[in-house]
Design a protein around this motif. Structure first.
Motif, short mmCIF file in Angstrom:
data_model
loop_
_atom_site.label_atom_id
_atom_site.label_comp_id
_atom_site.label_asym_id
_atom_site.label_seq_id
_atom_site.Cartn_x
_atom_site.Cartn_y
_atom_site.Cartn_z
N PHE A 98 0.84 -1.19 0.00
CA PHE A 98 0.00 0.00 0.00
C PHE A 98 0.88 1.25 0.00
N TYR A 99 0.60 2.14 -0.92
CA TYR A 99 1.37 3.38 -1.06
C TYR A 99 0.46 4.58 -0.84
N SER A 100 0.92 5.53 -0.05
CA SER A 100 0.27 6.83 0.02
C SER A 100 1.17 7.81 -0.74
N ARG A 101 1.02 9.09 -0.46
CA ARG A 101 1.88 10.07 -1.12
C ARG A 101 3.33 9.95 -0.67
N ILE A 102 3.56 9.63 0.64
CA ILE A 102 4.91 9.71 1.20
C ILE A 102 5.37 8.45 1.93
N GLN A 103 4.52 7.41 2.00
CA GLN A 103 4.92 6.22 2.76
C GLN A 103 4.29 4.97 2.16
N SER A 104 4.69 3.83 2.69
CA SER A 104 4.16 2.56 2.20
C SER A 104 4.32 1.49 3.27
N PHE A 105 3.54 0.44 3.12
CA PHE A 105 3.71 -0.75 3.95
C PHE A 105 3.21 -1.96 3.17
N GLU A 115 -4.10 13.44 -4.56
CA GLU A 115 -3.56 14.44 -5.48
C GLU A 115 -3.42 13.88 -6.90
N ILE A 116 -3.36 12.55 -6.99
CA ILE A 116 -3.21 11.88 -8.28
C ILE A 116 -4.54 11.26 -8.73
N THR A 117 -5.16 10.49 -7.85
CA THR A 117 -6.43 9.83 -8.15
C THR A 117 -7.44 10.21 -7.07
N PRO A 118 -8.13 11.33 -7.20
CA PRO A 118 -8.96 11.86 -6.12
C PRO A 118 -10.23 11.07 -5.83
N ASP A 119 -10.73 10.30 -6.78
CA ASP A 119 -12.03 9.64 -6.59
C ASP A 119 -11.93 8.21 -6.07
N PHE A 120 -10.75 7.60 -6.17
CA PHE A 120 -10.60 6.19 -5.80
C PHE A 120 -9.11 5.92 -5.66
N ARG A 144 -1.99 9.94 8.04
CA ARG A 144 -2.02 9.54 9.45
C ARG A 144 -2.60 8.13 9.62
N ILE A 145 -3.59 7.82 8.80
CA ILE A 145 -4.15 6.46 8.83
C ILE A 145 -3.10 5.45 8.37
N PHE A 146 -2.33 5.80 7.36
CA PHE A 146 -1.25 4.93 6.88
C PHE A 146 -0.23 4.67 8.00
N GLU A 147 0.06 5.68 8.79
CA GLU A 147 1.00 5.50 9.90
C GLU A 147 0.50 4.44 10.87
N VAL A 148 -0.82 4.45 11.11
CA VAL A 148 -1.41 3.46 12.02
C VAL A 148 -1.42 2.08 11.38
N LEU A 149 -1.92 1.99 10.16
CA LEU A 149 -2.05 0.69 9.50
C LEU A 149 -0.69 0.08 9.14
N GLY A 150 0.31 0.92 9.00
CA GLY A 150 1.65 0.42 8.70
C GLY A 150 2.43 -0.01 9.92
N SER A 151 1.84 0.16 11.10
CA SER A 151 2.53 -0.26 12.33
C SER A 151 2.62 -1.78 12.40
N GLU A 152 3.54 -2.26 13.18
CA GLU A 152 3.75 -3.70 13.29
C GLU A 152 2.50 -4.40 13.81
N GLU A 153 1.83 -3.78 14.79
CA GLU A 153 0.63 -4.41 15.36
C GLU A 153 -0.49 -4.50 14.34
N ALA A 154 -0.71 -3.43 13.58
CA ALA A 154 -1.79 -3.44 12.58
C ALA A 154 -1.49 -4.45 11.47
N ARG A 155 -0.25 -4.50 11.03
CA ARG A 155 0.09 -5.45 9.97
C ARG A 155 -0.07 -6.89 10.44
N GLU A 156 0.23 -7.13 11.70
CA GLU A 156 0.05 -8.48 12.26
C GLU A 156 -1.42 -8.87 12.26
#
Length: 370
Positions: free
Chosen positions: A69-76, A184-189, A318-330
């Protein structure tokens, strides 16, 4: 001509339903196209349901083990050791299901357009001739822009989007899907990259064609290396009723579509099984009730969709930061279900730390999901 059941639409769901019914009923299937396939469809089906529904192995193009999963500035990334989904060839899937139905006795009328009902009969246009076919029960499986739904006067409350997808040459990890969430790239989906193999992938998004062009540039995929382009609509919402008299809707024609991913094959097939049950019992009005699991998934997906459209990119980060955490990925890797997104959300929200972090990002998000 007279049949017990006439199915209008020979897509995956219509053909699957014909296969379910053909041993016990006289069944005919009407399809306006001259051949199977051709619709814009990425064709990702969860592995567990693919096996449970006994879908043809011949249609599988690739096994998918995880996603990045990629956002504008991070991934997991998440992944498992066994395939979580299959990428299928839509044409082969439809043909093989149709062959199964034919072998059980179903008749198919290709290049045949449904025009409406007259005196209890279906009016069809076939090779320049007008035919009238009588059936005890009619089923519309004719897609998002269902003619059957219009003829019986269903009411629709839905968001409709145009989808655009290309098959493109590049370099890909064939085991993993890419999901890009960047308004910023795909605003609708979100945008997706689904590998067919190591050098070709299906790449697409919903909204405007310009969004796909922007994404191709972001992903550094060359527009001069496109092998195929497809476009088509999708609808997120409700179309009611699903049964009116001796006519029912199933699949995309009933908007049995995931608002989270726009996938509709599995939900449509699960509802086809429930429609079969209702018909066997002689109580077609029970069809809506029997599809309660799918309806709950759609209801959850619509809430999620509304929340997504209201989020800005900073909230997504901010949601990506949470979902990319070790606990969320587990949690996702051990408990997530490809087709049961409500279950996945509940599993995440049962973790106090994750719940607290998500509340800080968007209290309304948690309120709606709970």
């Amino acid at each position: 001509m007279r049949y017990n059941i006439l199915i209008i639409g020979a897509g995956p769901v219509g053909n699957y339903l014909a296969n379910l019914l053909a041993r016990d009923y006289s069944v005919a299937v009407v399809e306006k196209k001259s051949s199977f396939g051709g619709k814009a469809c990425t064709g990702i089906i969860g592995a567990e349901n693919y096996e449970r529904l006994n879908l043809p192995k011949k249609a599988i193009l690739n096994e998918l083990y995880g996603a990045t999963f990629y956002s504008r500035i991070q991934s997991f990334s998440i992944g498992r050791k066994s395939p979580q989904a299959y990428l299928v060839d839509r044409k082969t899937l439809e043909r093989e299901l149709a062959k199964r139905a034919m072998k059980k006795g179903a008749d198919y009328l290709m290049s045949t357009t449904f025009r409406g009902f007259r005196n209890g009969k279906a009016v069809l246009q076939h090779m320049g001739e007008t035919l009238e076919v009588k059936a005890d029960f009619y089923i519309g499986a004719d897609g998002v822009n269902s003619t059957v739904a219009k003829v019986i006067g269903t009411k629709t409350r839905a968001e409709f989007l145009s989808g655009y997808e290309v098959e493109v040459l590049g370099s890909f990890d064939r085991r993993n899907v890419e999901v890009w969430v960047n308004k910023e790239i795909t605003p609708d989906f979100f945008a997706w990259v689904t590998p067919i193999d190591g050098e070709t992938a299906r790449v697409g998004t919903f909204g405007k064609m310009e969004a796909l062009s922007r994404f191709l540039r972001l992903r550094r995929l060359e527009p001069t290396k496109i092998l195929e382009f497809k476009a088509g609509p999708v609808g997120f919402g409700w179309r009611k009723p699903w049964v009116k008299g001796n006519v029912a809707l199933v699949g995309d024609s009933a908007l049995q579509i995931k608002p989270t991913t726009a996938g509709g094959i599995v939900y449509g097939m699960l509802c086809a099984e429930n429609l079969k049950k209702a018909l066997y019992e002689g109580k077609p009005e029970k069809y809506w009730d029997y599809c309660s699991w799918v309806r709950r998934q759609i209801s959850f997906g619509l809430k999620f969709r509304r929340l997504f459209t209201g989020l800005d990119q900073d909230a997504i980060e901010r949601i990506f930061e949470v979902l990319g955490s070790e606990e969320a990925r587990e949690v996702i890797e051990t408990q997530a279900d490809f087709d049961d997104h409500l279950r996945t959300a509940k599993a995440l929200l049962k973790r106090p730390k994750l719940l607290a972090k998500l509340i800080k990002v968007s209290p309304s998000l948690i309120k709606a999901l709970l």
